[in-house]
Design a protein around this motif. Sequence first.
Motif, short mmCIF file in Angstrom:
data_model
loop_
_atom_site.label_atom_id
_atom_site.label_comp_id
_atom_site.label_asym_id
_atom_site.label_seq_id
_atom_site.Cartn_x
_atom_site.Cartn_y
_atom_site.Cartn_z
N LYS A 16 2.27 -5.40 6.18
CA LYS A 16 1.99 -3.49 6.41
C LYS A 16 0.93 -3.54 4.64
O LYS A 16 0.20 -3.16 5.46
N ALA A 17 1.80 -3.58 3.79
CA ALA A 17 0.31 -3.68 2.46
C ALA A 17 -0.74 -3.80 2.93
O ALA A 17 -2.56 -3.48 2.77
N LYS A 18 -1.72 -5.57 3.69
CA LYS A 18 -3.05 -5.52 4.39
C LYS A 18 -3.41 -4.92 4.88
O LYS A 18 -3.99 -4.59 4.87
N ALA A 19 -2.41 -4.50 5.96
CA ALA A 19 -3.00 -3.89 7.33
C ALA A 19 -3.24 -2.27 6.21
O ALA A 19 -4.49 -1.25 7.36
N LYS A 20 -2.66 -2.02 5.81
CA LYS A 20 -2.89 -0.50 5.01
C LYS A 20 -4.07 -0.36 4.30
O LYS A 20 -5.55 0.75 4.39
N GLU A 21 -4.41 -1.27 3.18
CA GLU A 21 -5.67 -1.62 2.89
C GLU A 21 -6.94 -1.95 3.43
O GLU A 21 -7.85 -0.83 3.39
N ILE A 22 -6.68 -2.46 4.77
CA ILE A 22 -7.70 -2.82 5.90
C ILE A 22 -7.86 -1.23 6.48
O ILE A 22 -9.76 -0.61 6.10
N GLN A 23 -6.89 -0.30 6.19
CA GLN A 23 -7.39 1.14 6.65
C GLN A 23 -8.13 1.51 5.49
O GLN A 23 -8.65 2.67 6.17
N GLU A 24 -7.90 1.59 4.71
CA GLU A 24 -8.47 2.64 3.67
C GLU A 24 -9.40 2.34 3.63
O GLU A 24 -10.47 3.36 3.40
N ALA A 25 -9.95 1.18 3.33
CA ALA A 25 -11.29 0.73 3.94
C ALA A 25 -12.11 0.56 4.47
O ALA A 25 -13.65 1.72 4.59
#
Length: 91
Positions: free
Chosen positions: A67-76
Motif C-alpha cells: 500500500k505504501a509503495k502504491a501511494k508513493e507511485i500515485q503521488e509521483a
Amino acid sequence: AKLKGVQARETWALPARDQAKMAGHISVIIAKGVHGQKSSAKSERGVDQIWSNAEAALTAEIGEAQKAKAKEIQEAAAAKVAARADRKGWW
C-alpha cells in the motif's frame, strides 16, 4: 522470503521470541514422547498458533508495504501531471 520460510515451517523465519516459545513447546512434546506419555495437546496447539500468528503478521506487513509503495507511485504520478499542467505550451 520470510513468508515463504514461515509457510514452509522453517524456524529461521520466526522472530527470536517466537523461536524461544517454539523451543519450549517442542521440548515438552519431546520429553513426553521420551517418557512414553501422551502428547501434550496444549504444546501442539501452541506450535500451530505460533506458525499461524507469524504468517498473519508477515502477510499484514507485506500488505502495508505494498500500500505504501502504491501511494508513493500515485503521488509521483500526480506530481508529474501537475508539473505538466504548469507548463504553458509544448515547447
